[in-house]
Structures are given as C-alpha cells and as structure tokens.
Design an enzyme around this catalytic site. Structure first.
Site, short mmCIF file in Angstrom:
data_model
loop_
_atom_site.label_atom_id
_atom_site.label_comp_id
_atom_site.label_asym_id
_atom_site.label_seq_id
_atom_site.Cartn_x
_atom_site.Cartn_y
_atom_site.Cartn_z
N ARG A 103 0.85 -1.20 0.00
CA ARG A 103 0.00 0.00 0.00
C ARG A 103 0.87 1.24 0.00
NH1 ARG A 103 -4.99 0.51 3.99
NH2 ARG A 103 -3.38 1.26 5.35
N THR A 107 -1.65 7.29 -0.35
CA THR A 107 -2.98 7.08 -0.97
C THR A 107 -3.66 5.80 -0.51
OG1 THR A 107 -2.02 5.82 -2.79
CG2 THR A 107 -2.11 8.22 -3.07
N ASP A 199 0.07 -1.92 12.24
CA ASP A 199 0.62 -2.44 10.98
C ASP A 199 1.06 -3.89 11.20
OD1 ASP A 199 2.51 -3.18 8.90
OD2 ASP A 199 2.40 -1.08 8.28
N ASP A 202 4.69 -4.93 10.01
CA ASP A 202 5.76 -4.35 10.84
C ASP A 202 5.84 -5.06 12.18
OD1 ASP A 202 6.42 -2.62 8.87
OD2 ASP A 202 5.59 -0.82 9.83
#
Ligand code: PRP
Ligand code: URA
Length: 207
Positions: A103, A107, A199, A202
């Site tokens: 991603r 945006t 996330d 991560d």
C-alpha cells in the site's frame, strides 16, 4: 453477495487480544498470529471434498477418507507469509503462489511488485491469505489477478477485517467467500483499521 464467515472461538478471542495489545512483543505476536491462522484455516477447509479410502489397520479392514481437492494457497506478501506456515502444516502438499502488493503510505492504493503462481484451473480452490482486510484494495487486486487464471473457488482468509473492505469485496466479487476472525469498527484517516492492531507486517516481522 459473497459469504462472510466470522469465526468466533474463545481461543481466537484470547489470541486476538494479545495481537491487538500495543505492548505485545514480536515473539508473542508471531505465536498468536499462528494460533488464529490455524483456527481460520481449519474453518476455511471445513467443506473440502473427500473420497473413501480402504485401508487395513493392524487389527481390521477400515474404510477411511482422504482429501479429494486441489488447493492452491496464495499469501499476499508480505504479511500473508505469517499465515503460510500454518497452512503448510495442515496441508503439506499444497501448491503455493505469491502475489506481492504494497500500500502506498499516502494514498493507501495497493501497488503490485511481485507475482509467481502455480498452475490454477477451474478444479482448484484458492485460499488467499492476508491478515488485514482494510480498504480491500490489496485483496481486490489479488482476486483480479487470480480470476485471469479461471480458478474454481476463491476464499479470502483474513485475521482482522474492516466493514469497508468487506463491502468492497462483496460488491466486486459476489462469489468470493471471506473468512475472518474479527470485523472491526471502521478505517481511520490513514486507512488503518480501528481498533485493529496497527501495521501487521511491521509487528510480525519486527520492522
Ligand atoms: C497491509 C496488509 C494488507 C493490506 C491491507 O499490507 O498486510 O495486505 O495492507 O490493506 P488494504 O485492504 O487497504 O489494501 P502492506 O501494504 O502494509 O504491506 P506489507 O504486507 O508488506 O506490510
Ligand atoms: N494494513 C495493516 O497492517 N493494518 C491496517 O490497519 C491496515 C492495513
């Protein structure tokens, strides 16, 4: 409209709480991601076809069963790798394909950077693994790629889903089934799932 299977189980709720906790470290995050993935995969494979298989136990003849299904599993890189090991433990001879999507941080649009898929035919059931279904952009792109191969059935397996992503997949691909451990409240301005778990990639990979 595509089916959404929300898997509810005390073990899932326990592990999900540990995944959501901001204080959970990498090793616990990995372990509980594995536990939730395993339960989701068991659910995703609940209706696999089987055929009879005659065997001999040490004591008697026995009519057992064996799987009669062609399955391809497609983890969406990179976070989908977190769910792959579990699938390979449960289905040791499964074919594995990869779709790499990232991603854009501004945006939230998914950009494809890698693709390697085994042969897929209308006889194949495809299990797509991606722990987070947020805007649905990544899984939308993945299903578009897979549909070019004319698969038999596609199931999306996600740990946490947002209503926005579910709606996108349902309206674009009415035949695709979604299996998820959680349907959260919404997306925030950065298109992260709320309450979510942050996330996933991560936290799982310690980046
Ligand atoms: C995350 C996640 C999904 C995607 C979900 O991946 O693993 O693939 O975002 O968001 P969406 O539904 O809005 O597309 P990311 O792009 O952060 O890459 P990563 O797996 O490499 O961390
Ligand atoms: N990707 C993640 O890892 N988390 C989110 O909340 C949304 C997309």
């Amino acid at each position: 409209m595509s089916d959404v299977i929300h898997v509810q189980h005390p073990l899932v709720d326990h592990s999900l709480t540990i995944l959501r906790d901001r204080n959970t470290g990498t090793s616990d995050f990995r372990m509980h991601a594995g536990i939730v993935s395993q339960i989701l995969i068991v659910e995703a494979t609940r209706h696999l076809r089987t055929r009879t298989r005659a065997i001999q136990t040490p004591l008697a003849a026995f009519e057992g069963t064996e799987l009669d299904h062609k399955i391809v599993v497609v983890p969406v890189l990179r976070a989908g790798l977190a769910m792959l090991m579990t699938v390979q433990e449960l289905l040791p001879d499964v074919g594995v394909g990869f779709v790499g999507l990232e991603r854009d941080e501004e945006t939230a649009e998914a950009r494809e950077y890698y693709q390697k898929l085994p042969p897929i035919t209308p006889k194949h059931q495809v299990l797509v693994l991606d722990p987070m279904l947020a805007t649905g952009g990544s899984l939308d792109e993945t299903v578009t790629i897979l549909n070019q191969r004319d698969p038999g059935e596609i199931m999306l397996v996600s740990i946490v889903s947002a209503p926005e992503g579910i709606q996108r997949i349902q309206s674009r691909y009415p035949d695709v089934t979604i299996i998820t451990a959680a349907i959260d409240e919404c997306l925030n301005d950065q298109m992260f799932i709320v309450p979510g778990l942050g996330d996933f990639g991560d936290r799982y990979f310690g980046t």
